[in-house]
Design an enzyme around this catalytic site. Structure first.
Site, mmCIF file in Angstrom:
data_model
loop_
_atom_site.group_PDB
_atom_site.id
_atom_site.type_symbol
_atom_site.label_atom_id
_atom_site.label_comp_id
_atom_site.label_asym_id
_atom_site.label_seq_id
_atom_site.Cartn_x
_atom_site.Cartn_y
_atom_site.Cartn_z
ATOM 1 N N SER A 147 0.822 -1.204 0.000
ATOM 2 C CA SER A 147 0.000 0.000 0.000
ATOM 3 C C SER A 147 0.860 1.260 0.000
ATOM 4 O O SER A 147 2.004 1.260 0.473
ATOM 5 C CB SER A 147 -0.909 0.003 1.226
ATOM 6 O OG SER A 147 -1.920 0.969 1.119
ATOM 7 N N GLN A 188 1.207 6.913 -7.053
ATOM 8 C CA GLN A 188 -0.037 7.527 -6.577
ATOM 9 C C GLN A 188 0.133 9.040 -6.654
ATOM 10 O O GLN A 188 0.986 9.599 -5.977
ATOM 11 C CB GLN A 188 -0.341 7.095 -5.145
ATOM 12 C CG GLN A 188 -1.683 7.599 -4.622
ATOM 13 C CD GLN A 188 -1.862 7.302 -3.139
ATOM 14 O OE1 GLN A 188 -1.260 7.957 -2.289
ATOM 15 N NE2 GLN A 188 -2.695 6.305 -2.819
ATOM 16 N N TYR A 207 -7.626 14.894 1.157
ATOM 17 C CA TYR A 207 -6.753 15.707 0.319
ATOM 18 C C TYR A 207 -7.607 16.400 -0.750
ATOM 19 O O TYR A 207 -8.823 16.290 -0.752
ATOM 20 C CB TYR A 207 -5.627 14.855 -0.256
ATOM 21 C CG TYR A 207 -4.735 14.271 0.826
ATOM 22 C CD1 TYR A 207 -4.136 15.103 1.763
ATOM 23 C CD2 TYR A 207 -4.514 12.897 0.933
ATOM 24 C CE1 TYR A 207 -3.339 14.594 2.771
ATOM 25 C CE2 TYR A 207 -3.718 12.374 1.939
ATOM 26 C CZ TYR A 207 -3.138 13.224 2.865
ATOM 27 O OH TYR A 207 -2.356 12.726 3.881
ATOM 28 N N ARG A 233 -8.122 5.887 -5.597
ATOM 29 C CA ARG A 233 -8.348 5.643 -4.169
ATOM 30 C C ARG A 233 -9.408 6.607 -3.668
ATOM 31 O O ARG A 233 -9.327 7.810 -3.914
ATOM 32 C CB ARG A 233 -7.069 5.811 -3.355
ATOM 33 C CG ARG A 233 -7.329 5.726 -1.843
ATOM 34 C CD ARG A 233 -6.066 5.592 -1.032
ATOM 35 N NE ARG A 233 -5.636 4.200 -0.989
ATOM 36 C CZ ARG A 233 -4.897 3.678 0.004
ATOM 37 N NH1 ARG A 233 -4.501 4.437 1.024
ATOM 38 N NH2 ARG A 233 -4.541 2.421 -0.016
#
Length: 793
Positions: A434, A513, A594, A642
């Site tokens: 992850s 990411q 975020y 995500r």
């Protein structure tokens, strides 16, 4: 209703049945309670009375029960091995009486769409509820307990004044608890199914689950024997199905007959009978406190757990064992009650988490009806997350092997080591390292630390290794130590890392990411104070709305239309650099509060323009960014997103909205959804627990029809195998386990005896593919035992 190892329907559920002190004592300690009132004559209250009287025969113990001795709801009770062990140690007389009346069996039958699958090795033991109460009545009378049936207990405050201890064992509707509601602060949560307790005059030969797909919706039967000639039968269905089928208009006899007709095949055409049976809705009871002065809650008055893991009587009896032990061990009553709650609360909380997972599985049963038959059965058996792939393999290897074959596992291949394809990328197993922020970059440039960190985990066997959130601009960093992809130098540094992964760990994919911190930026490094503003050198923040993350945080500026365009271009440019840097997969970070997550949540997006308001409008900017990135990201390489599937806060993103968010991204070309939760608002109240975020991934996978990555407290290879084989997720992302052990995946393969293409040891490491010996194991074993006295010559 209870089962072995803690559950009727959930044979792997476990609790700690603590034995109480077994040696009778006289009243030699004036601080221990002498006059005891017990409100409620169910198994928990009666067993508490028997234990306390046995431990101190001179105690004056009175049990108040408003019903007659043989009045009881339900029919059968199943007791776990752990609970029986505690009873045997604390009171052999009760244990022997119970043993004489048990019926035992090993199998669970699951009948779905005219197909029955049987899983064995579960070891159940049950008896009639009236028989259990009779045994406890007799034991209490023999010990001298004052049993007062058909007698309402005096008011709790009166009992508290006239007794040393008051045990409130008066059930889910506890009047004692309600009298001190402001102290105990109970929370009662109703759920979505109706159910009714019935009985059949024959013994099932297994614990039986039967699914009926009717014109009104899905109904299910839970049945198990409790005597040689009788079985408990519980019929359950969603509230809307119950109403559509007309049960709300039927009386007890009509409901009983109707249930027998619906499940006629399971019953062999035989009737059902009732016992003051009524349709009810299960309510989960949680109390912030379990004691007040000399009043203490026990059993359903303190907590409830759904009957599908069968923990009501089990928990009450174990409460009694712990309470009695603590009263003997602690010098004062306040200390004893505090110790009792401290001991039992974690066990109960764990059981309630498992029970919640189980009851929600049955509430959403229709979601799984299309699964292959054996996978459906496996999914049902592992629904609470306490029963696992390895549990079932130990109990019934043949059943587990059949599920694996249907799933497509090659012989000898655990589910986690089967491949999975995303667009042009084939992952050799189902394990993902992850994304984990390292806060160790300089000016956004990843250095030797990142090379070693990501390289070590790439060598460790996972199919996909994710970078931390890589920021698309200097202003989009969380901390000064965050890595970026907003300069060519950063791209070159990332290329060094991807080249190492591809050359040093062939077959391992590396993903990037991309994200922007939004209102959660300009903070200290995590170990210096997570989410705390920098003491100096701050940069301005932007967000959908001018809302600080928490009191004392910097207030961000609301993004203008022009700034939205700039941010979109920053993501696009970063994606181009990521492609040039050689990443195999790109994930867009739309979670954890975020920037893009801030647009999705109604708690953080208060805009009144085209980018705020309805979910469709809140999705607009994240989808625009996704489209901009997808346009420049190589077509053969997959993109994932995500999301936070819940904000864990009132008024935030709901599970239903999370499904719609996933559908929207999938429609725009997302190849999988990485399903996380929370971290959106500072006042969140997450429900932590093992694999606690998995139900959200499960729901998105089945309702949105898109592959998912599950994440969140998945810590064992057994968990990964269980989740994959049950069809709750396609990939499992693990963070902390990979910090503890960079070679977690390879070690998981070794521990399972797997050596195949799903877990390839790097050539320099192959000598370490067997666990090292830790000590001598070849000492000679005794060959002869002398049973008689030794004769020395």
């Amino acid at each position: 209703m209870l089962s072995t190892r803690g559950s009727t329907a959930d044979p792997g559920a476990r609790g700690t049945a603590r034995p109480a002190t077994t040696h009778p004592q006289s009243r030699d300690n004036p601080d221990r309670p002498h006059r005891v009132a017990i409100v409620g004559g169910g198994p928990g209250g009666l067993y508490t009375a028997a234990l306390l009287k046995r431990l101190a025969p001179d105690r004056e113990i009175t049990v108040y029960e408003r019903n007659a001795p043989d009045d009881t709801f339900g029919f059968g009770v199943v007791l776990s091995d752990e609970t029986l062990g505690g009873i045997e140690h604390a009171d052999p007389v009760v244990h022997e009486a119970l043993k004489a009346h048990f019926v035992r069996w090993d199998d669970i039958d699951i009948v779905h769409r005219n197909t029955r699958h049987t899983s064995g090795g579960h070891r159940f033991a049950a008896l009639g509820r009236r028989r259990l109460l009779g045994i406890l009545h007799d034991r209490c009378r023999d010990l001298g307990v004052d049993l007062r049936f058909r007698t309402e207990a005096p008011p709790p405050d009166q009992l508290a004044r006239t007794h040393d201890l008051v045990v409130a064992a008066d059930g889910v509707h506890s009047a004692t608890r309600e009298a001190y509601r402001d102290v105990f602060r109970p929370r009662l949560t109703p759920h979505r199914c109706r159910y009714i307790w019935l009985a059949a005059d024959f013994a099932f030969d297994a614990f039986r689950f039967e699914i009926a797909e009717t014109e009104h919706g899905v109904m299910q039967l839970h049945g198990y024997p409790y005597s040689p000639d009788a079985s408990t039968v519980i019929v359950e269905m969603r509230e809307e199905v119950w109403r559509a089928a007309g049960f709300d208009e039927l009386d007890e006899a009509e409901s009983t007959a109707r249930c027998a007709k619906i499940f006629t095949e399971a019953l062999g055409g035989r009737p059902l009978r009732s016992n003051k049976s009524a349709w009810t809705t299960f309510r989960t009871v949680v109390n912030e406190r379990w004691s007040h002065g000399n009043v203490v809650l026990l059993g359903d008055a303190a907590h409830t757990a759904h009957f599908s893991i069968g923990s009501g009587t089990k928990l009450a009896v174990e409460d009694a064992l712990a309470l009695a032990a603590c009263l003997e061990e602690q010098p004062t009553l306040p200390q004893a009650l505090a110790a009792y709650e401290e001991e039992r609360r974690p066990v109960v909380a764990s059981t309630q988490r498992a029970a919640k997972a189980s009851l929600e599985w049955f509430e959403d049963l229709a979601r799984y009806l299309g699964q292959p038959p054996r996978q459906f059965a496996f999914n049902l058996l592992t629904r609470s997350r306490r029963v696992t792939h390895e549990n079932l393999r130990l109990r019934d290897a043949g059943f587990t092997d059949s599920v694996e074959r249907e799933f497509g596992c090659p012989p000898g291949t655990p589910p986690m080591f089967t491949p999975f394809r995303l667009r042009g990328l084939t992952l050799r197993n189902r394990v993902v390292v992850s994304a984990m922020d390292m806060y160790s970059a300089t000016d956004g440039v990843p250095g030797d630390f990142h090379l070693v960190h990501l390289g070590a985990r790439a060598l460790g066997g996972a199919a996909l290794v994710m970078t931390e959130m890589v920021c698309v601009s200097p202003e989009g960093r969380i901390t000064p130590g965050c890595a970026g992809l907003y300069t060519g130098r950063q791209g070159e540094a990332w290329r060094r890392i991807t080249d190492f992964v591809h050359a040093g760990a062939p077959g391992t994919a590396i993903g990037v990411q991309l994200g922007h911190s939004g209102r959660k930026g300009s903070t200290r490094l995590m170990w210096e104070g997570m989410d705390e503003p920098l003491p100096d050198g701050n940069w301005p923040l932007v967000a959908p709305s001018p809302l600080p993350y928490r009191p004392g945080s910097q207030i961000p500026r609301e993004l203008s239309r022009a700034q939205l365009t700039d941010v979109r271009q920053q993501f696009r440019a970063a994606a181009e650099r990521a492609g040039q840097a050689g990443f195999d997969l790109l994930e867009l970070h739309c979670a954890h509060g975020y920037l893009l997550s801030g647009f999705l949540s109604p708690l953080t997006n208060h805009r009144t323009d085209a980018y705020g308001g309805s979910l469709e409008k809140r999705l607009r900017f994240p989808l625009e960014v996704f489209d901009a990135v997808r346009e420049v990201w190589p077509d053969e390489r997959p993109m994932t997103v995500r999301i936070s599937a819940t904000d864990w806060a009132e008024g935030g993103t709901s599970a239903e909205e999370a499904v719609e968010i996933a559908r929207a991204f999938a429609a725009h070309g997302a190849d999988a959804i990485d399903v996380s939760t929370g971290q959106v608002v500072a006042g969140e109240r997450p429900e932590f627990g093992r694999s606690y975020q998995t139900p959200y991934a499960d729901r998105i996978r089945h309702e949105a029809g898109v592959p998912v990555i599950a994440v969140g407290a998945i810590s064992s290879w057994d968990d990964v195998n269980s989740l994959i084989l049950a069809g709750r997720t396609d990939l499992c992302a693990l963070a902390r386990p990979h910090l503890y052990d960079p070679h977690w995946t390879l070690h998981a393969a070794a521990e399972q005896g797997y050596d195949g293409p799903g877990a390839v040891w790097p050539a320099p490491y192959r000598a370490g593919s067997r666990p090292p010996r830790t000590g001598r194991t070849d000492a000679p074993k005794p060959r002869l035992t002398l049973n008689g006295p030794r004769q020395d010559v």
